[in-house]
Scaffold this motif. Structure first.
Motif, PDB file in Angstrom:
ATOM      1  N   LEU A 107      32.035  16.766  47.643  1.00 14.83           N
ATOM      2  CA  LEU A 107      31.119  16.509  48.750  1.00 14.83           C
ATOM      3  C   LEU A 107      30.165  17.700  48.872  1.00 14.83           C
ATOM      4  CD1 LEU A 107      30.342  14.765  51.251  1.00 14.83           C
ATOM      5  CD2 LEU A 107      31.944  16.198  52.550  1.00 14.83           C
ATOM      6  N   PRO A 108      28.857  17.470  48.724  1.00 17.09           N
ATOM      7  CA  PRO A 108      27.914  18.585  48.876  1.00 17.09           C
ATOM      8  C   PRO A 108      27.965  19.169  50.290  1.00 17.09           C
ATOM      9  CG  PRO A 108      26.847  16.715  47.817  1.00 17.09           C
ATOM     10  CD  PRO A 108      28.185  16.235  48.322  1.00 17.09           C
ATOM     11  N   ALA A 109      27.773  20.459  50.392  1.00 18.52           N
ATOM     12  CA  ALA A 109      27.787  21.124  51.695  1.00 18.52           C
ATOM     13  C   ALA A 109      26.733  20.534  52.628  1.00 18.52           C
ATOM     14  CB  ALA A 109      27.565  22.621  51.516  1.00 18.52           C
ATOM     15  N   THR A 110      25.588  20.144  52.080  1.00 17.91           N
ATOM     16  CA  THR A 110      24.536  19.570  52.914  1.00 17.91           C
ATOM     17  C   THR A 110      24.950  18.208  53.466  1.00 17.91           C
ATOM     18  OG1 THR A 110      23.485  18.825  50.872  1.00 17.91           O
ATOM     19  CG2 THR A 110      22.589  20.823  51.911  1.00 17.91           C
ATOM     20  N   HIS A 111      25.681  17.434  52.705  1.00 20.11           N
ATOM     21  CA  HIS A 111      26.145  16.131  53.198  1.00 20.11           C
ATOM     22  C   HIS A 111      27.208  16.325  54.277  1.00 20.11           C
ATOM     23  CE1 HIS A 111      24.806  13.745  49.373  1.00 20.11           C
ATOM     24  NE2 HIS A 111      23.842  14.505  49.869  1.00 20.11           N
ATOM     25  N   ALA A 112      28.075  17.287  54.088  1.00 21.27           N
ATOM     26  CA  ALA A 112      29.088  17.579  55.110  1.00 21.27           C
ATOM     27  C   ALA A 112      28.423  18.050  56.396  1.00 21.27           C
ATOM     28  CB  ALA A 112      30.071  18.636  54.599  1.00 21.27           C
ATOM     29  N   LEU A 113      27.417  18.908  56.271  1.00 21.87           N
ATOM     30  CA  LEU A 113      26.707  19.389  57.452  1.00 21.87           C
ATOM     31  C   LEU A 113      25.960  18.256  58.132  1.00 21.87           C
ATOM     32  CD1 LEU A 113      25.861  21.635  59.355  1.00 21.87           C
ATOM     33  CD2 LEU A 113      24.060  22.261  57.706  1.00 21.87           C
ATOM     34  N   ARG A 114      25.379  17.353  57.363  1.00 23.70           N
ATOM     35  CA  ARG A 114      24.705  16.180  57.930  1.00 23.70           C
ATOM     36  C   ARG A 114      25.658  15.409  58.832  1.00 23.70           C
ATOM     37  NH1 ARG A 114      25.142  10.824  56.748  1.00 23.70           N
ATOM     38  NH2 ARG A 114      23.331   9.511  57.164  1.00 23.70           N
ATOM     39  N   GLY A 115      26.853  15.146  58.341  1.00 27.78           N
ATOM     40  CA  GLY A 115      27.833  14.416  59.143  1.00 27.78           C
ATOM     41  C   GLY A 115      28.181  15.152  60.422  1.00 27.78           C
ATOM     42  N   ARG A 116      28.351  16.434  60.318  1.00 27.89           N
ATOM     43  CA  ARG A 116      28.677  17.256  61.491  1.00 27.89           C
ATOM     44  C   ARG A 116      27.539  17.229  62.512  1.00 27.89           C
ATOM     45  NH1 ARG A 116      28.999  23.558  60.853  1.00 27.89           N
ATOM     46  NH2 ARG A 116      28.947  24.114  63.033  1.00 27.89           N
ATOM     47  N   THR A 168      23.307  30.259  52.547  1.00 30.35           N
ATOM     48  CA  THR A 168      23.398  29.685  51.196  1.00 30.35           C
ATOM     49  C   THR A 168      23.297  28.161  51.203  1.00 30.35           C
ATOM     50  OG1 THR A 168      25.809  29.731  51.348  1.00 30.35           O
ATOM     51  CG2 THR A 168      24.730  31.630  50.281  1.00 30.35           C
ATOM     52  N   ILE A 169      23.390  27.528  52.365  1.00 25.29           N
ATOM     53  CA  ILE A 169      23.246  26.070  52.454  1.00 25.29           C
ATOM     54  C   ILE A 169      21.908  25.642  51.838  1.00 25.29           C
ATOM     55  CG2 ILE A 169      22.173  25.975  54.758  1.00 25.29           C
ATOM     56  CD1 ILE A 169      24.896  23.547  53.707  1.00 25.29           C
ATOM     57  N   HIS A 170      20.909  26.532  51.914  1.00 23.29           N
ATOM     58  CA  HIS A 170      19.575  26.204  51.409  1.00 23.29           C
ATOM     59  C   HIS A 170      19.528  26.146  49.883  1.00 23.29           C
ATOM     60  CE1 HIS A 170      18.307  26.447  55.454  1.00 23.29           C
ATOM     61  NE2 HIS A 170      18.407  27.756  55.548  1.00 23.29           N
ATOM     62  N   ARG A 171      20.523  26.692  49.234  1.00 22.82           N
ATOM     63  CA  ARG A 171      20.571  26.675  47.770  1.00 22.82           C
ATOM     64  C   ARG A 171      21.733  25.812  47.262  1.00 22.82           C
ATOM     65  NH1 ARG A 171      19.649  31.536  49.583  1.00 22.82           N
ATOM     66  NH2 ARG A 171      21.713  32.381  49.155  1.00 22.82           N
ATOM     67  N   CYS A 172      22.240  24.975  48.116  1.00 20.35           N
ATOM     68  CA  CYS A 172      23.356  24.090  47.770  1.00 20.35           C
ATOM     69  C   CYS A 172      23.014  23.278  46.515  1.00 20.35           C
ATOM     70  CB  CYS A 172      23.615  23.147  48.952  1.00 20.35           C
ATOM     71  SG  CYS A 172      24.714  21.775  48.606  1.00 20.35           S
ATOM     72  N   GLU A 173      23.897  23.306  45.559  1.00 23.07           N
ATOM     73  CA  GLU A 173      23.719  22.538  44.317  1.00 23.07           C
ATOM     74  C   GLU A 173      24.293  21.136  44.525  1.00 23.07           C
ATOM     75  OE1 GLU A 173      22.108  23.296  41.617  1.00 23.07           O
ATOM     76  OE2 GLU A 173      21.624  25.370  42.152  1.00 23.07           O
ATOM     77  N   TRP A 174      23.642  20.376  45.386  1.00 27.05           N
ATOM     78  CA  TRP A 174      24.171  19.085  45.802  1.00 27.05           C
ATOM     79  C   TRP A 174      24.318  18.089  44.650  1.00 27.05           C
ATOM     80  CZ3 TRP A 174      21.233  14.630  45.458  1.00 27.05           C
ATOM     81  CH2 TRP A 174      19.872  14.804  45.238  1.00 27.05           C
ATOM     82  N   ARG A 175      23.406  18.094  43.716  1.00 30.31           N
ATOM     83  CA  ARG A 175      23.532  17.168  42.572  1.00 30.31           C
ATOM     84  C   ARG A 175      24.739  17.523  41.711  1.00 30.31           C
ATOM     85  NH1 ARG A 175      17.516  17.614  42.146  1.00 30.31           N
ATOM     86  NH2 ARG A 175      16.694  15.618  42.821  1.00 30.31           N
ATOM     87  N   ALA A 176      24.932  18.797  41.449  1.00 32.21           N
ATOM     88  CA  ALA A 176      26.087  19.238  40.651  1.00 32.21           C
ATOM     89  C   ALA A 176      27.386  18.906  41.378  1.00 32.21           C
ATOM     90  CB  ALA A 176      25.997  20.735  40.362  1.00 32.21           C
ATOM     91  N   ASP A 177      27.395  19.079  42.681  1.00 29.05           N
ATOM     92  CA  ASP A 177      28.594  18.735  43.457  1.00 29.05           C
ATOM     93  C   ASP A 177      28.903  17.247  43.337  1.00 29.05           C
ATOM     94  OD1 ASP A 177      29.037  21.332  44.319  1.00 29.05           O
ATOM     95  OD2 ASP A 177      28.022  21.044  46.242  1.00 29.05           O
ATOM     96  N   LEU A 178      27.885  16.405  43.487  1.00 27.49           N
ATOM     97  CA  LEU A 178      28.102  14.963  43.354  1.00 27.49           C
ATOM     98  C   LEU A 178      28.615  14.604  41.970  1.00 27.49           C
ATOM     99  CD1 LEU A 178      25.028  13.404  45.198  1.00 27.49           C
ATOM    100  CD2 LEU A 178      27.424  13.365  45.928  1.00 27.49           C
ATOM    101  N   VAL A 220      24.209   8.572  48.980  1.00 30.46           N
ATOM    102  CA  VAL A 220      23.803   7.251  48.538  1.00 30.46           C
ATOM    103  C   VAL A 220      24.245   6.241  49.601  1.00 30.46           C
ATOM    104  CG1 VAL A 220      24.202   5.454  46.801  1.00 30.46           C
ATOM    105  CG2 VAL A 220      23.869   7.826  46.084  1.00 30.46           C
ATOM    106  N   GLY A 221      23.353   5.321  49.928  1.00 27.68           N
ATOM    107  CA  GLY A 221      23.651   4.295  50.926  1.00 27.68           C
ATOM    108  C   GLY A 221      23.165   4.621  52.326  1.00 27.68           C
ATOM    109  N   ALA A 222      22.789   5.862  52.567  1.00 27.65           N
ATOM    110  CA  ALA A 222      22.322   6.284  53.891  1.00 27.65           C
ATOM    111  C   ALA A 222      20.813   6.523  53.848  1.00 27.65           C
ATOM    112  CB  ALA A 222      23.041   7.553  54.334  1.00 27.65           C
ATOM    113  N   PRO A 223      20.028   5.708  54.538  1.00 22.67           N
ATOM    114  CA  PRO A 223      18.581   5.928  54.543  1.00 22.67           C
ATOM    115  C   PRO A 223      18.219   7.283  55.139  1.00 22.67           C
ATOM    116  CG  PRO A 223      19.130   3.779  55.468  1.00 22.67           C
ATOM    117  CD  PRO A 223      20.415   4.535  55.316  1.00 22.67           C
TER     118      PRO A 223
END
Length: 180
Positions: free
Chosen positions: A119-128, A104-114, A48-51
């Motif tokens: 921190l969802p794995a996909t958001h952490a990878l985005r930062g990296r 397994t990054i492709h099946r990351c349950e990002w909504r459940a993590d939030l 949230v907050g990042a376009p």
């Protein structure tokens, strides 16, 4: 030009513009490249907050991702042209291995993590990946098996990838209150 991220030993496969499809809420017809909807609600590849701009290589994938398997909502569909983006191709097993990313990054349950305050794995990878100079990712569609999606984090600024809407007849509205 799309600079596909593959292991250093392999040639860069992307030199032509990448044509993408985007389905989005008609209310934002005047701003198809804002990324503000993704910033408002967050997504698989942006907090949230990042376009971000979410698109697909196939029209059918863009439609499936937009509706998320639920009710078929009205949508505006636009074709985009992306040039000069450095995208990490997460469909490529060698890229996953090079960056030590589990499939397994492709099946990351990002909504459940939030929802659980994690921190969802996909958001952490985005930062990296952003820290390594990537502008976005190419990843398999969750909603359209066999489809390919793109999430773009940086665009249309000085020194950034260029993305434009293909609208040869100028049919998109110029502002939020007008379809002129």
């Amino acid at each position: 030009m799309w600079k596909r991220c593959v292991p250093a030993s392999m040639p860069d496969a992307g030199s032509a513009p990448l044509v993408l499809w985007r389905a989005y809420v008609p209310r934002w017809a005047h701003a198809p490249l804002s990324g503000e909807g993704a910033a408002r609600f967050g997504g698989r590849w942006n907090p949230v907050g990042a376009p971000a701009i979410y698109a697909a290589l196939e029209l059918s994938t863009a439609w499936a991702e937009y509706n998320q398997g639920f009710v078929q909502h009205p949508a505006l569909i636009a074709q985009l042209r992306l040039e000069g983006a450095r995208l990490a191709d997460l469909n490529n097993s060698e890229t996953l291995a090079e960056f030590d990313i589990e499939e397994t990054i492709h099946r990351c349950e990002w909504r459940a993590d939030l929802d659980a305050g994690r921190l969802p794995a996909t958001h952490a990878l985005r930062g990296r990946l952003m820290g390594l100079g990537f502008d976005g990712v190419v990843y398999p569609s969750f909603m359209s098996p066999g489809g390919t999606c793109v999430a773009l984090w940086r665009w249309n600024g000085a020194g950034l990838p260029k993305i434009e809407v293909i609208d040869p007849e100028g049919r998109l509205p110029k502002g939020p209150a007008s379809w002129l």
